[in-house]
Design a protein around this motif. Structure first.
Motif, PDB file in Angstrom:
ATOM      1  N   ASP A  57      -9.654  -3.517   1.530  1.00 40.78           N
ATOM      2  CA  ASP A  57      -9.337  -4.913   1.842  1.00 40.78           C
ATOM      3  C   ASP A  57     -10.138  -5.876   0.973  1.00 40.78           C
ATOM      4  O   ASP A  57      -9.630  -6.920   0.564  1.00 40.78           O
ATOM      5  N   HIS A  58     -11.385  -5.515   0.688  1.00 42.92           N
ATOM      6  CA  HIS A  58     -12.219  -6.372  -0.164  1.00 42.92           C
ATOM      7  C   HIS A  58     -11.570  -6.571  -1.527  1.00 42.92           C
ATOM      8  O   HIS A  58     -11.431  -7.703  -2.001  1.00 42.92           O
ATOM      9  N   HIS A  59     -11.159  -5.484  -2.157  1.00 40.85           N
ATOM     10  CA  HIS A  59     -10.583  -5.577  -3.497  1.00 40.85           C
ATOM     11  C   HIS A  59      -9.198  -6.213  -3.480  1.00 40.85           C
ATOM     12  O   HIS A  59      -8.856  -6.982  -4.395  1.00 40.85           O
ATOM     13  N   ARG A  60      -8.419  -5.933  -2.449  1.00 39.80           N
ATOM     14  CA  ARG A  60      -7.094  -6.547  -2.360  1.00 39.80           C
ATOM     15  C   ARG A  60      -7.224  -8.065  -2.246  1.00 39.80           C
ATOM     16  O   ARG A  60      -6.532  -8.819  -2.952  1.00 39.80           O
ATOM     17  N   LEU A  61      -8.127  -8.516  -1.385  1.00 39.45           N
ATOM     18  CA  LEU A  61      -8.324  -9.956  -1.221  1.00 39.45           C
ATOM     19  C   LEU A  61      -8.936 -10.577  -2.467  1.00 39.45           C
ATOM     20  O   LEU A  61      -8.590 -11.704  -2.853  1.00 39.45           O
ATOM     21  N   GLN A  62      -9.843  -9.837  -3.116  1.00 39.83           N
ATOM     22  CA  GLN A  62     -10.471 -10.356  -4.328  1.00 39.83           C
ATOM     23  C   GLN A  62      -9.434 -10.572  -5.426  1.00 39.83           C
ATOM     24  O   GLN A  62      -9.429 -11.613  -6.099  1.00 39.83           O
ATOM     25  N   TYR A  63      -8.541  -9.606  -5.602  1.00 39.46           N
ATOM     26  CA  TYR A  63      -7.478  -9.756  -6.590  1.00 39.46           C
ATOM     27  C   TYR A  63      -6.567 -10.930  -6.245  1.00 39.46           C
ATOM     28  O   TYR A  63      -6.212 -11.733  -7.113  1.00 39.46           O
ATOM     29  N   ASP A  64      -6.183 -11.025  -4.980  1.00 45.34           N
ATOM     30  CA  ASP A  64      -5.293 -12.113  -4.561  1.00 45.34           C
ATOM     31  C   ASP A  64      -5.923 -13.475  -4.811  1.00 45.34           C
ATOM     32  O   ASP A  64      -5.284 -14.396  -5.338  1.00 45.34           O
ATOM     33  N   ARG A  65      -7.192 -13.616  -4.447  1.00 46.90           N
ATOM     34  CA  ARG A  65      -7.865 -14.905  -4.585  1.00 46.90           C
ATOM     35  C   ARG A  65      -8.100 -15.266  -6.043  1.00 46.90           C
ATOM     36  O   ARG A  65      -7.922 -16.426  -6.436  1.00 46.90           O
ATOM     37  N   LEU A  66      -8.508 -14.280  -6.844  1.00 50.27           N
ATOM     38  CA  LEU A  66      -8.760 -14.568  -8.251  1.00 50.27           C
ATOM     39  C   LEU A  66      -7.450 -14.891  -8.966  1.00 50.27           C
ATOM     40  O   LEU A  66      -7.406 -15.797  -9.812  1.00 50.27           O
ATOM     41  N   ARG A  67      -6.391 -14.189  -8.606  1.00 47.12           N
ATOM     42  CA  ARG A  67      -5.094 -14.482  -9.219  1.00 47.12           C
ATOM     43  C   ARG A  67      -4.652 -15.901  -8.851  1.00 47.12           C
ATOM     44  O   ARG A  67      -4.166 -16.649  -9.708  1.00 47.12           O
ATOM     45  N   GLN A  68      -4.808 -16.295  -7.599  1.00 50.15           N
ATOM     46  CA  GLN A  68      -4.447 -17.650  -7.177  1.00 50.15           C
ATOM     47  C   GLN A  68      -5.273 -18.691  -7.924  1.00 50.15           C
ATOM     48  O   GLN A  68      -4.770 -19.740  -8.338  1.00 50.15           O
ATOM     49  N   TYR A  69      -6.554 -18.383  -8.106  1.00 56.13           N
ATOM     50  CA  TYR A  69      -7.460 -19.280  -8.829  1.00 56.13           C
ATOM     51  C   TYR A  69      -6.992 -19.461 -10.275  1.00 56.13           C
ATOM     52  O   TYR A  69      -6.952 -20.581 -10.798  1.00 56.13           O
ATOM     53  N   LEU A  70      -6.614 -18.341 -10.916  1.00 59.08           N
ATOM     54  CA  LEU A  70      -6.162 -18.400 -12.307  1.00 59.08           C
ATOM     55  C   LEU A  70      -4.800 -19.083 -12.432  1.00 59.08           C
ATOM     56  O   LEU A  70      -4.564 -19.832 -13.386  1.00 59.08           O
ATOM     57  N   VAL A  71      -3.910 -18.823 -11.485  1.00 56.74           N
ATOM     58  CA  VAL A  71      -2.606 -19.499 -11.501  1.00 56.74           C
ATOM     59  C   VAL A  71      -2.811 -21.008 -11.427  1.00 56.74           C
ATOM     60  O   VAL A  71      -2.178 -21.770 -12.173  1.00 56.74           O
ATOM     61  N   ARG A  72      -3.683 -21.430 -10.546  1.00 53.96           N
ATOM     62  CA  ARG A  72      -3.965 -22.864 -10.426  1.00 53.96           C
ATOM     63  C   ARG A  72      -4.522 -23.424 -11.729  1.00 53.96           C
ATOM     64  O   ARG A  72      -4.136 -24.507 -12.190  1.00 53.96           O
ATOM     65  N   ALA A  73      -5.429 -22.656 -12.357  1.00 60.00           N
ATOM     66  CA  ALA A  73      -6.032 -23.110 -13.611  1.00 60.00           C
ATOM     67  C   ALA A  73      -4.981 -23.252 -14.709  1.00 60.00           C
ATOM     68  O   ALA A  73      -4.949 -24.255 -15.438  1.00 60.00           O
ATOM     69  N   PHE A  74      -4.099 -22.257 -14.839  1.00 60.83           N
ATOM     70  CA  PHE A  74      -3.049 -22.341 -15.859  1.00 60.83           C
ATOM     71  C   PHE A  74      -2.065 -23.472 -15.542  1.00 60.83           C
ATOM     72  O   PHE A  74      -1.562 -24.133 -16.459  1.00 60.83           O
ATOM     73  N   ASP A  75      -1.795 -23.699 -14.267  1.00 54.53           N
ATOM     74  CA  ASP A  75      -0.934 -24.826 -13.889  1.00 54.53           C
ATOM     75  C   ASP A  75      -1.559 -26.146 -14.329  1.00 54.53           C
ATOM     76  O   ASP A  75      -0.866 -27.045 -14.830  1.00 54.53           O
ATOM     77  N   GLU A  76      -2.855 -26.273 -14.157  1.00 57.67           N
ATOM     78  CA  GLU A  76      -3.554 -27.512 -14.521  1.00 57.67           C
ATOM     79  C   GLU A  76      -3.582 -27.702 -16.033  1.00 57.67           C
ATOM     80  O   GLU A  76      -3.427 -28.819 -16.533  1.00 57.67           O
ATOM     81  N   VAL A  77      -3.763 -26.593 -16.757  1.00 55.94           N
ATOM     82  CA  VAL A  77      -3.738 -26.666 -18.219  1.00 55.94           C
ATOM     83  C   VAL A  77      -2.336 -27.066 -18.691  1.00 55.94           C
ATOM     84  O   VAL A  77      -2.177 -27.880 -19.616  1.00 55.94           O
ATOM     85  N   ARG A  78      -1.320 -26.520 -18.036  1.00 57.04           N
ATOM     86  CA  ARG A  78       0.056 -26.855 -18.384  1.00 57.04           C
ATOM     87  C   ARG A  78       0.331 -28.339 -18.120  1.00 57.04           C
ATOM     88  O   ARG A  78       0.931 -29.032 -18.943  1.00 57.04           O
ATOM     89  N   ALA A  79      -0.129 -28.838 -16.972  1.00 54.71           N
ATOM     90  CA  ALA A  79       0.087 -30.228 -16.606  1.00 54.71           C
ATOM     91  C   ALA A  79      -0.608 -31.177 -17.576  1.00 54.71           C
ATOM     92  O   ALA A  79      -0.150 -32.307 -17.801  1.00 54.71           O
ATOM     93  N   ALA A  80      -1.710 -30.708 -18.179  1.00 58.86           N
ATOM     94  CA  ALA A  80      -2.452 -31.526 -19.134  1.00 58.86           C
ATOM     95  C   ALA A  80      -1.846 -31.462 -20.530  1.00 58.86           C
ATOM     96  O   ALA A  80      -2.363 -32.089 -21.468  1.00 58.86           O
ATOM     97  N   GLY A  81      -0.773 -30.678 -20.700  1.00 61.76           N
ATOM     98  CA  GLY A  81      -0.125 -30.563 -21.994  1.00 61.76           C
ATOM     99  C   GLY A  81      -0.888 -29.705 -22.975  1.00 61.76           C
ATOM    100  O   GLY A  81      -0.678 -29.806 -24.196  1.00 61.76           O
TER     101      GLY A  81
END
Length: 218
Positions: A126-150
């Motif tokens: 469960d630790h690793h499953r949640l860690q992957y999920d959270r880090l992936r969500q964090y990175l998705v948000r980061a790429f979304d923000e980079v995309r929004a900034a052009g």
């Protein structure tokens, strides 16, 4: 009375905290070398230089000790990536990956556990499953923000970019364990980020102190 200059603790409390930390380090090393199931609490006690009974005062089970080892490291990494956005978020994750090479046992532990813990009955599953999920969500948000900034030069969706970044990090750590001399984790990760974000800094993380990693409050 002697004091713990790091935490400000004094006397017996400082000694107890030091012993507990020594047990955690010993546990990390044992788990990294032979895996969770092949490690016994006696092995950890011997490595920590205390009795099995003494270890029991701090941790009642091997599962509890493993959980504490993983949680402590996760908290340390979280401090480096918290309160960042966009490019800074991606740079912070890269810095964590690079800093981990200063603790080979840690990379070995995570590489071994991530394979073993795919089994649902593993205590770290469960630790690793949640860690992957959270880090992936964090990175998705980061790429979304980079995309929004052009700043993003890719038509791929943010989920694909995040999954690719995660796969590169894991794969590079395994390669590094086999061939540290010819595996530059920072350079390869930075090359990937620059291929999709031309504005991403080209300077190596090795020349950037951790305290200098830019943070932006959210």
């Amino acid at each position: 009375m002697a004091s713990d200059t790091t935490t400000g603790a004094r006397g017996p409390y400082a000694k107890t905290a030091a012993v507990r930390q020594r047990i955690l380090e010993a546990g990390m090393q044992c788990f990294a070398q032979v895996g969770y199931f092949a490690t016994s609490l006696n092995d950890i006690a011997d490595r920590a230089g205390i009795s099995r009974r003494g270890l029991g005062h701090h941790f009642k089970s091997k599962e509890e000790l493993l959980t504490e080892v993983l949680d402590q490291r996760q908290d340390e990494d979280a401090e480096l990536i918290r309160h960042t956005t966009g490019l800074d978020s991606l740079a912070a994750v890269l810095t964590v990956s690079t800093l981990n090479t200063e603790r080979p046992g840690l990379i070995q532990l995570y590489s071994l556990l991530r394979a073993d813990a795919t089994a649902t009955e593993h205590p770290a599953h469960d630790h690793h499953r949640l860690q992957y999920d959270r880090l992936r969500q964090y990175l998705v948000r980061a790429f979304d923000e980079v995309r929004a900034a052009g700043q993003l030069a890719s038509d791929e969706d943010s989920g694909t970019l995040a999954s690719t970044y995660l796969a590169l990090m894991d794969g590079l750590q395994i390669q590094w364990l086999y061939n540290r001399e010819n595996t530059d984790i920072d350079r390869v990760l930075r090359s990937y980020l620059r291929s999709v974000i031309p504005e991403f800094p080209s300077a190596t993380a090795h020349s950037t102190p951790v305290d200098a990693v830019p943070t932006v409050s959210t």
